[in-house]
Motif scaffolding. Sequence first.
Motif, PDB file in Angstrom:
ATOM      1  N   SER A  88       0.830  -1.213   0.000  1.00  0.00           N
ATOM      2  CA  SER A  88       0.000   0.000   0.000  1.00  0.00           C
ATOM      3  C   SER A  88       0.861   1.257   0.000  1.00  0.00           C
ATOM      4  O   SER A  88       0.542   2.232  -0.680  1.00  0.00           O
ATOM      5  CB  SER A  88      -0.934   0.015   1.217  1.00  0.00           C
ATOM      6  N   ILE A  89       1.945   1.235   0.745  1.00  0.00           N
ATOM      7  CA  ILE A  89       2.865   2.378   0.765  1.00  0.00           C
ATOM      8  C   ILE A  89       3.374   2.654  -0.648  1.00  0.00           C
ATOM      9  O   ILE A  89       3.393   3.806  -1.096  1.00  0.00           O
ATOM     10  CB  ILE A  89       4.028   2.126   1.753  1.00  0.00           C
ATOM     11  N   ASP A  90       3.745   1.603  -1.357  1.00  0.00           N
ATOM     12  CA  ASP A  90       4.226   1.767  -2.737  1.00  0.00           C
ATOM     13  C   ASP A  90       3.104   2.221  -3.663  1.00  0.00           C
ATOM     14  O   ASP A  90       3.276   3.159  -4.446  1.00  0.00           O
ATOM     15  CB  ASP A  90       4.835   0.467  -3.253  1.00  0.00           C
ATOM     16  N   ARG A  91       1.952   1.576  -3.565  1.00  0.00           N
ATOM     17  CA  ARG A  91       0.821   1.885  -4.448  1.00  0.00           C
ATOM     18  C   ARG A  91       0.331   3.320  -4.264  1.00  0.00           C
ATOM     19  O   ARG A  91      -0.036   3.995  -5.230  1.00  0.00           O
ATOM     20  CB  ARG A  91      -0.324   0.892  -4.179  1.00  0.00           C
ATOM     21  N   LEU A  92       0.354   3.801  -3.025  1.00  0.00           N
ATOM     22  CA  LEU A  92      -0.115   5.154  -2.717  1.00  0.00           C
ATOM     23  C   LEU A  92       0.993   6.201  -2.833  1.00  0.00           C
ATOM     24  O   LEU A  92       0.778   7.363  -2.535  1.00  0.00           O
ATOM     25  CB  LEU A  92      -0.723   5.187  -1.307  1.00  0.00           C
ATOM     26  N   ASN A  93       2.171   5.757  -3.266  1.00  0.00           N
ATOM     27  CA  ASN A  93       3.314   6.655  -3.436  1.00  0.00           C
ATOM     28  C   ASN A  93       3.676   7.364  -2.126  1.00  0.00           C
ATOM     29  O   ASN A  93       3.899   8.582  -2.100  1.00  0.00           O
ATOM     30  CB  ASN A  93       3.057   7.669  -4.555  1.00  0.00           C
ATOM     31  N   LEU A  94       3.732   6.601  -1.042  1.00  0.00           N
ATOM     32  CA  LEU A  94       4.044   7.146   0.281  1.00  0.00           C
ATOM     33  C   LEU A  94       5.449   6.786   0.744  1.00  0.00           C
ATOM     34  O   LEU A  94       5.821   7.069   1.887  1.00  0.00           O
ATOM     35  CB  LEU A  94       3.014   6.657   1.308  1.00  0.00           C
ATOM     36  N   ARG A  95       6.226   6.160  -0.119  1.00  0.00           N
ATOM     37  CA  ARG A  95       7.603   5.807   0.224  1.00  0.00           C
ATOM     38  C   ARG A  95       8.376   7.107   0.468  1.00  0.00           C
ATOM     39  O   ARG A  95       8.209   8.077  -0.246  1.00  0.00           O
ATOM     40  CB  ARG A  95       8.206   5.009  -0.928  1.00  0.00           C
ATOM     41  N   GLY A  96       9.152   7.136   1.508  1.00  0.00           N
ATOM     42  CA  GLY A  96       9.904   8.348   1.851  1.00  0.00           C
ATOM     43  C   GLY A  96       9.237   9.182   2.934  1.00  0.00           C
ATOM     44  O   GLY A  96       9.889  10.013   3.558  1.00  0.00           O
ATOM     45  N   ILE A  97       7.932   8.958   3.138  1.00  0.00           N
ATOM     46  CA  ILE A  97       7.243   9.630   4.249  1.00  0.00           C
ATOM     47  C   ILE A  97       6.529   8.632   5.152  1.00  0.00           C
ATOM     48  O   ILE A  97       5.982   9.006   6.184  1.00  0.00           O
ATOM     49  CB  ILE A  97       6.253  10.719   3.773  1.00  0.00           C
ATOM     50  N   THR A  98       6.534   7.364   4.759  1.00  0.00           N
ATOM     51  CA  THR A  98       5.959   6.292   5.577  1.00  0.00           C
ATOM     52  C   THR A  98       7.004   5.187   5.704  1.00  0.00           C
ATOM     53  O   THR A  98       7.535   4.723   4.699  1.00  0.00           O
ATOM     54  CB  THR A  98       4.675   5.733   4.945  1.00  0.00           C
ATOM     55  N   PHE A  99       7.276   4.801   6.941  1.00  0.00           N
ATOM     56  CA  PHE A  99       8.343   3.832   7.194  1.00  0.00           C
ATOM     57  C   PHE A  99       7.825   2.725   8.102  1.00  0.00           C
ATOM     58  O   PHE A  99       7.233   3.007   9.132  1.00  0.00           O
ATOM     59  CB  PHE A  99       9.532   4.521   7.860  1.00  0.00           C
TER      60      PHE A  99
END
Length: 103
Positions: A88-99
Amino acid sequence: LVVIPNGIDVVPAYNFIMDRDSCVDMIEKNFGLELKGKKVILSISRLVPKKGIDEFLETVFLKIIKNIKNTVFLIGGEGTERSKIERSIDRLNLRGITFVVNE
């Protein structure tokens, strides 16, 4: 800093009280993250469907980051939902702000 209490007795942990800056320093050092000047949302739990982390990402966190800049979400824990949360982090483009961290 807002703390939402849980249902366990935390009195034994009161001997281990740290200020926000000390906590941020410790997290940055242990996980190689840059958090200074950012608003941090932290969830520490088992990563299971009942906790709703995936739903939080898709509904609440997306709204938060639109309105409050420099916000990051740290997810601590392990469980059956970890790979789903990572996807979901990848799909929602949240990498870099969600860890997702575990230690």
